[in-house]
Design a protein around this motif. Structure first.
Motif, PDB file in Angstrom:
ATOM      1  N   CYS A   1       1.460  12.910  12.814  1.00  0.00           N
ATOM      2  CA  CYS A   1       0.848  12.758  14.213  1.00  0.00           C
ATOM      3  C   CYS A   1       1.290  11.586  14.747  1.00  0.00           C
ATOM      4  O   CYS A   1       1.470  10.848  13.958  1.00  0.00           O
ATOM      5  N   TRP A   2       1.184  11.587  16.128  1.00  0.00           N
ATOM      6  CA  TRP A   2       1.602  10.138  16.650  1.00  0.00           C
ATOM      7  C   TRP A   2       0.258   9.665  17.778  1.00  0.00           C
ATOM      8  O   TRP A   2       0.748   8.805  18.328  1.00  0.00           O
ATOM      9  N   ASP A   3      -0.749  10.334  17.297  1.00  0.00           N
ATOM     10  CA  ASP A   3      -1.920   9.730  18.043  1.00  0.00           C
ATOM     11  C   ASP A   3      -2.225   8.315  18.149  1.00  0.00           C
ATOM     12  O   ASP A   3      -2.345   7.578  19.122  1.00  0.00           O
ATOM     13  N   ASP A   4      -2.195   7.848  16.829  1.00  0.00           N
ATOM     14  CA  ASP A   4      -2.366   6.368  16.690  1.00  0.00           C
ATOM     15  C   ASP A   4      -1.380   5.522  17.401  1.00  0.00           C
ATOM     16  O   ASP A   4      -1.608   4.471  17.870  1.00  0.00           O
ATOM     17  N   HIS A   5      -0.203   5.769  17.285  1.00  0.00           N
ATOM     18  CA  HIS A   5       0.824   5.018  17.861  1.00  0.00           C
ATOM     19  C   HIS A   5       0.903   4.897  19.239  1.00  0.00           C
ATOM     20  O   HIS A   5       1.103   4.027  19.887  1.00  0.00           O
ATOM     21  N   ILE A   6       0.660   6.215  19.949  1.00  0.00           N
ATOM     22  CA  ILE A   6       0.364   6.384  21.183  1.00  0.00           C
ATOM     23  C   ILE A   6      -0.824   5.533  21.829  1.00  0.00           C
ATOM     24  O   ILE A   6      -0.720   4.792  22.888  1.00  0.00           O
ATOM     25  N   ASN A   7      -1.833   5.530  21.215  1.00  0.00           N
ATOM     26  CA  ASN A   7      -3.145   4.735  21.714  1.00  0.00           C
ATOM     27  C   ASN A   7      -2.817   3.413  21.453  1.00  0.00           C
ATOM     28  O   ASN A   7      -3.246   2.501  22.334  1.00  0.00           O
TER      29      ASN A   7
ATOM     30  N   ASN B   1       0.962  -1.121  -0.084  1.00  0.00           N
ATOM     31  CA  ASN B   1      -0.013   0.018  -0.008  1.00  0.00           C
ATOM     32  C   ASN B   1       0.805   1.467   0.188  1.00  0.00           C
ATOM     33  O   ASN B   1       2.182   1.120   0.109  1.00  0.00           O
ATOM     34  N   THR B   2       0.237   2.456  -0.221  1.00  0.00           N
ATOM     35  CA  THR B   2       0.985   3.555  -0.078  1.00  0.00           C
ATOM     36  C   THR B   2       0.507   4.681   1.008  1.00  0.00           C
ATOM     37  O   THR B   2      -0.481   4.362   1.471  1.00  0.00           O
ATOM     38  N   LEU B   3       1.469   5.218   1.685  1.00  0.00           N
ATOM     39  CA  LEU B   3       1.190   6.069   2.602  1.00  0.00           C
ATOM     40  C   LEU B   3       1.561   7.462   2.146  1.00  0.00           C
ATOM     41  O   LEU B   3       2.835   7.948   2.215  1.00  0.00           O
ATOM     42  N   PRO B   4       0.718   8.177   1.736  1.00  0.00           N
ATOM     43  CA  PRO B   4       1.236   9.911   1.493  1.00  0.00           C
ATOM     44  C   PRO B   4       1.460  10.803   2.815  1.00  0.00           C
ATOM     45  O   PRO B   4       0.492  10.635   3.616  1.00  0.00           O
TER      46      PRO B   4
ATOM     47  N   VAL C   1      -3.545   4.278   2.344  1.00  0.00           N
ATOM     48  CA  VAL C   1      -3.833   4.204   3.839  1.00  0.00           C
ATOM     49  C   VAL C   1      -3.532   5.415   4.469  1.00  0.00           C
ATOM     50  O   VAL C   1      -2.466   6.176   4.105  1.00  0.00           O
ATOM     51  N   LYS C   2      -3.971   5.809   5.795  1.00  0.00           N
ATOM     52  CA  LYS C   2      -3.771   6.807   6.359  1.00  0.00           C
ATOM     53  C   LYS C   2      -2.747   6.663   7.639  1.00  0.00           C
ATOM     54  O   LYS C   2      -2.243   7.302   8.104  1.00  0.00           O
ATOM     55  N   ALA C   3      -2.292   5.148   7.726  1.00  0.00           N
ATOM     56  CA  ALA C   3      -1.545   4.796   8.779  1.00  0.00           C
ATOM     57  C   ALA C   3      -0.645   3.485   8.518  1.00  0.00           C
ATOM     58  O   ALA C   3      -1.565   2.710   8.153  1.00  0.00           O
ATOM     59  N   VAL C   4       0.349   3.316   8.958  1.00  0.00           N
ATOM     60  CA  VAL C   4       1.032   2.029   8.642  1.00  0.00           C
ATOM     61  C   VAL C   4       2.164   1.914   9.736  1.00  0.00           C
ATOM     62  O   VAL C   4       2.588   2.772  10.356  1.00  0.00           O
ATOM     63  N   LYS C   5       2.284   0.434  10.290  1.00  0.00           N
ATOM     64  CA  LYS C   5       3.134   0.211  11.329  1.00  0.00           C
ATOM     65  C   LYS C   5       4.633  -0.099  10.437  1.00  0.00           C
ATOM     66  O   LYS C   5       4.676  -1.021   9.480  1.00  0.00           O
ATOM     67  N   TYR C   6       5.739   0.547  10.897  1.00  0.00           N
ATOM     68  CA  TYR C   6       7.000   0.208  10.310  1.00  0.00           C
ATOM     69  C   TYR C   6       7.720  -0.075  11.657  1.00  0.00           C
ATOM     70  O   TYR C   6       8.311   0.937  12.474  1.00  0.00           O
ATOM     71  N   LEU C   7       8.465  -1.122  11.544  1.00  0.00           N
ATOM     72  CA  LEU C   7       9.726  -1.209  12.658  1.00  0.00           C
ATOM     73  C   LEU C   7       8.741  -1.009  14.102  1.00  0.00           C
ATOM     74  O   LEU C   7       9.353  -0.627  14.763  1.00  0.00           O
ATOM     75  N   GLY C   8       7.446  -1.535  14.458  1.00  0.00           N
ATOM     76  CA  GLY C   8       7.037  -1.199  15.347  1.00  0.00           C
ATOM     77  C   GLY C   8       6.396  -0.075  15.889  1.00  0.00           C
ATOM     78  O   GLY C   8       5.977   0.287  17.085  1.00  0.00           O
TER      79      GLY C   8
END
Length: 231
Positions: free
Chosen positions: A49-55, A9-12, A34-41
């Protein structure tokens, strides 16, 4: 090797209110945007922003803490503390130099996990019990302070070529002597046009680095640096 378009997928990455929406293809398949992707955890959002990661990490840390509470009910305070430091805190601190939050909302979310952990370790769950006193008795630094120390330690390693990061090291320009107000290893501040940029690793950490005492930045080893910076 068989190609699986569903796995690509692509992440702009942009903070524009009206971003362009190009379509990308690979081997004749249109890639999903996509709007978010996990990379190396680490969960990276398209708006930086980091809202998704922190949640995500708060949820995982709370589940792990719940597991410890259920299985270490009668364990000693020492065992509970070691369990928190071994299994929960690393979840909250992995790669924190990258995503260290600047918004109070996200800072509080992370600290809330440690406050729950303090109740667990001290076995005090009454609403009238002071969590601040528990944290003091345990001698735990706030997670915010620990993230700051982690950022400073990383900058020390980059500066001294312990960690190879030429892109960042090339931007560490020494501050001219006439502009220094502290130690002789101060760096020029990074110019930022937005709050998001000023909260990023290099601009924020250079500012913190410049305010350190000379004895800290002149430390000969990482362990000595961390020990001096912690006090």
């Amino acid at each position: 090797m068989q190609f699986h378009p569903a796995k690509c997928n692509t992440l702009p990455v942009t903070r524009s209110r009206r971003p362009l929406q190009p379509s990308y293809q690979l081997h004749g398949h249109t890639l999903e945007t996509v709007k978010a992707v996990k990379y190396l955890g680490v969960t990276i959002q398209s708006d930086l922003c980091w809202d998704d990661h922190i949640n995500n990490i708060v949820s995982k840390a709370n589940m792990t803490l719940g597991f410890l509470r259920r299985n270490l009910k009668i364990s000693s305070r020492s065992v509970k503390e070691q369990a928190y430091k071994a299994f929960v805190r690393p979840i909250l601190e992995y790669a924190s130099s990258v995503w260290d939050p600047h918004t109070q909302k996200n800072i509080d979310k992370l600290e809330a996990v440690q406050r729950r952990a303090a109740r667990f370790v001290c076995n005090r769950y009454h609403n009238t019990s002071s969590v601040s006193r528990m944290l003091d008795s345990l001698g735990w630094q706030s997670l915010e302070e620990r993230r700051k120390l982690a950022r400073l330690s990383m900058l020390y390693k980059i500066k001294n070529s312990i960690v190879h990061c030429p892109g960042i090291k090339s931007k560490l320009a020494p501050l001219p002597p006439r502009q220094r107000r502290g130690h002789c290893q101060q760096f020029g501040l990074i110019t930022c046009r937005t709050q998001y940029r000023s909260a990023a690793f290099l601009p924020s950490t250079v500012k913190d680095w410049n305010s350190l005492p000379a004895a800290v930045v002149e430390a000969r080893t990482v362990d000595t640096f961390v020990s001096r910076a912690s006090h």
